[in-house]
Design a protein around this motif. Structure first.
Motif, PDB file in Angstrom:
ATOM      1  N   MET A 152       0.828  -1.203   0.000  1.00  0.00           N
ATOM      2  CA  MET A 152       0.000   0.000   0.000  1.00  0.00           C
ATOM      3  C   MET A 152       0.867   1.259   0.000  1.00  0.00           C
ATOM      4  O   MET A 152       2.017   1.230   0.455  1.00  0.00           O
ATOM      5  CB  MET A 152      -0.929  -0.013   1.212  1.00  0.00           C
ATOM      6  N   HIS A 153       0.307   2.357  -0.507  1.00  0.00           N
ATOM      7  CA  HIS A 153       1.062   3.613  -0.523  1.00  0.00           C
ATOM      8  C   HIS A 153       0.104   4.786  -0.643  1.00  0.00           C
ATOM      9  O   HIS A 153      -1.019   4.660  -1.127  1.00  0.00           O
ATOM     10  CB  HIS A 153       2.075   3.626  -1.661  1.00  0.00           C
ATOM     11  N   TYR A 154       0.581   5.949  -0.187  1.00  0.00           N
ATOM     12  CA  TYR A 154      -0.251   7.151  -0.177  1.00  0.00           C
ATOM     13  C   TYR A 154      -0.142   7.978  -1.453  1.00  0.00           C
ATOM     14  O   TYR A 154      -0.855   8.965  -1.608  1.00  0.00           O
ATOM     15  CB  TYR A 154       0.092   8.023   1.033  1.00  0.00           C
ATOM     16  N   GLY A 155       0.768   7.615  -2.346  1.00  0.00           N
ATOM     17  CA  GLY A 155       0.840   8.322  -3.618  1.00  0.00           C
ATOM     18  C   GLY A 155       1.408   9.715  -3.520  1.00  0.00           C
ATOM     19  O   GLY A 155       1.110  10.576  -4.356  1.00  0.00           O
ATOM     20  N   THR A 156       2.230   9.984  -2.519  1.00  0.00           N
ATOM     21  CA  THR A 156       2.869  11.294  -2.379  1.00  0.00           C
ATOM     22  C   THR A 156       4.361  11.106  -2.158  1.00  0.00           C
ATOM     23  O   THR A 156       4.790  10.101  -1.590  1.00  0.00           O
ATOM     24  CB  THR A 156       2.258  12.083  -1.200  1.00  0.00           C
ATOM     25  N   GLU A 157       5.157  12.042  -2.607  1.00  0.00           N
ATOM     26  CA  GLU A 157       6.600  11.938  -2.464  1.00  0.00           C
ATOM     27  C   GLU A 157       7.031  12.436  -1.083  1.00  0.00           C
ATOM     28  O   GLU A 157       6.523  13.429  -0.579  1.00  0.00           O
ATOM     29  CB  GLU A 157       7.317  12.740  -3.553  1.00  0.00           C
ATOM     30  N   THR A 158       7.973  11.738  -0.485  1.00  0.00           N
ATOM     31  CA  THR A 158       8.547  12.142   0.791  1.00  0.00           C
ATOM     32  C   THR A 158      10.059  11.964   0.726  1.00  0.00           C
ATOM     33  O   THR A 158      10.588  11.363  -0.203  1.00  0.00           O
ATOM     34  CB  THR A 158       7.998  11.278   1.947  1.00  0.00           C
ATOM     35  N   ARG A 159      10.727  12.492   1.758  1.00  0.00           N
ATOM     36  CA  ARG A 159      12.168  12.301   1.893  1.00  0.00           C
ATOM     37  C   ARG A 159      12.474  11.869   3.307  1.00  0.00           C
ATOM     38  O   ARG A 159      11.776  12.250   4.255  1.00  0.00           O
ATOM     39  CB  ARG A 159      12.919  13.601   1.570  1.00  0.00           C
ATOM     40  N   LEU A 160      13.534  11.092   3.452  1.00  0.00           N
ATOM     41  CA  LEU A 160      13.907  10.582   4.768  1.00  0.00           C
ATOM     42  C   LEU A 160      14.741  11.563   5.577  1.00  0.00           C
ATOM     43  O   LEU A 160      15.018  11.315   6.754  1.00  0.00           O
ATOM     44  CB  LEU A 160      14.690   9.271   4.612  1.00  0.00           C
ATOM     45  N   ASP A 161      15.134  12.696   4.961  1.00  0.00           N
ATOM     46  CA  ASP A 161      16.064  13.605   5.642  1.00  0.00           C
ATOM     47  C   ASP A 161      15.632  15.061   5.594  1.00  0.00           C
ATOM     48  O   ASP A 161      16.458  15.968   5.708  1.00  0.00           O
ATOM     49  CB  ASP A 161      17.450  13.470   5.018  1.00  0.00           C
ATOM     50  N   ASP A 162      14.329  15.334   5.450  1.00  0.00           N
ATOM     51  CA  ASP A 162      13.878  16.720   5.286  1.00  0.00           C
ATOM     52  C   ASP A 162      13.341  17.358   6.564  1.00  0.00           C
ATOM     53  O   ASP A 162      12.900  18.505   6.557  1.00  0.00           O
ATOM     54  CB  ASP A 162      12.818  16.818   4.176  1.00  0.00           C
TER      55      ASP A 162
END
Length: 308
Positions: free
Chosen positions: A221-231
């Motif tokens: 499953m996924h939310y369909g939005t981009e994220t970053r692990l270091d922001d």
């Protein structure tokens, strides 16, 4: 001490990790890789093993298992924040759900991931709630944490049992759907107040709140939005109170990434979040139970070094 301590959970992936480890162990031996192995024997054991490893001088740790085992090891690591700058962590995915690796470079093999030498400095999130005795509880996480229908489904997904274990071996998605439907059949929305970045509290009935760094969860499953692990940002998905029938209708959106196109769903970006409620509910972090609501979320920017 240069050797790597590998924490191995043979029960991960409904027991599949035990067979995967035997194959990987042969690869490690053929490559002449310097490592020590510690096997988890019960739930929560990886916390103890990671903590003891750092106390005894290890600074390079690897986790062979799923996201839940990784989450346990993280608790042991964060108990030694005085040496956190010296620690290097590697995740060797071998469980039912291994979402942490999805935002990191793909590797041809687990050995390549272990020996890549490519270092990333990532955020560590935390949630504060309380335990069943009413005492304070604090849990760290790298992927996501949920309150509501998804946390209840997580409890059902993680519970050992012949049927759910059989489903996990055949299809993680099928096991997740089964757990989700089981949660929907018993869940009622939670009344509470949500405050973002210390701002005004908004009262509302909630079906679910998920605080996440990786938009993937449950293996598929996924939310369909981009994220970053270091922001330094917490990403928050909220689903307002709705009917059980509507929740069943929403389930496909969790697989095709269209959740935020639904009127019940909203995306919030913040650095802290507080959910106040008089109704105790499960707090789930990376597949592990972290305590009970009310809950307060925060983030430690660029707090952990991983080699992947």
């Amino acid at each position: 001490m240069q050797s790597t301590l590998i924490i191995h959970n043979p029960a991960a992936g409904a027991g599949l990790a035990a067979r995967r480890w035997k194959k990987f162990q042969t690869v490690l031996q053929q490559a002449g890789y310097d490592y020590e192995e510690q096997i988890t024997e019960h739930q929560g054991h990886a916390i103890q093993l990671a903590s003891e490893a750092l106390a005894s001088g290890y600074r390079r740790l690897a986790v062979f298992g799923g996201d839940g085992t990784l989450n346990e090891a993280l608790q042991g690591i964060m108990a030694h924040q005085s040496v956190i700058d010296e620690v290097r962590l590697t995740f060797l995915p071998a469980g039912s759900s291994c979402d942490f690796v999805r935002l990191l470079p793909k590797r041809e093999s687990l050995l390549q991931r272990l020996t890549s030498g490519e270092e990333f400095i990532i955020d560590v999130c935390f949630v504060e709630g309380h335990d069943e005795d009413g005492g304070p509880a604090r849990r760290y996480f790298l992927n996501n944490s949920s309150i509501g229908i998804i946390s209840l489904a997580g409890v059902k997904f993680a519970q050992p049992g012949p049927f759910i274990n059989w489903l996990k071996k055949i299809s993680v998605d099928a096991a997740a759907v089964s757990a989700g439907l089981g949660a929907i059949s018993t869940f009622t929305p939670i009344d509470g107040a949500l405050a973002v970045d210390g701002g005004h509290q908004t009262s509302a009935g909630m079906t679910n709140i998920t605080v996440f760094k990786t938009p993937y969860f449950g293996g598929g499953m996924h939310y369909g939005t981009e994220t970053r692990l270091d922001d330094g940002i917490l990403y928050v998905a909220t689903i307002a109170a709705t009917s059980r029938g509507r929740l069943v209708w929403l389930m496909p959106s969790l697989y095709n990434g269209t959740t935020f196109e639904k009127p019940e769903a909203d995306l919030i970006k913040c650095t802290s979040l507080r959910f106040e409620t008089d109704e105790p509910g499960y707090i789930e972090t990376d597949g592990e139970m972290a305590g009970l609501t009310p809950a307060k979320y925060g983030i430690l920017p660029r707090a952990l070094k991983v080699i992947m």
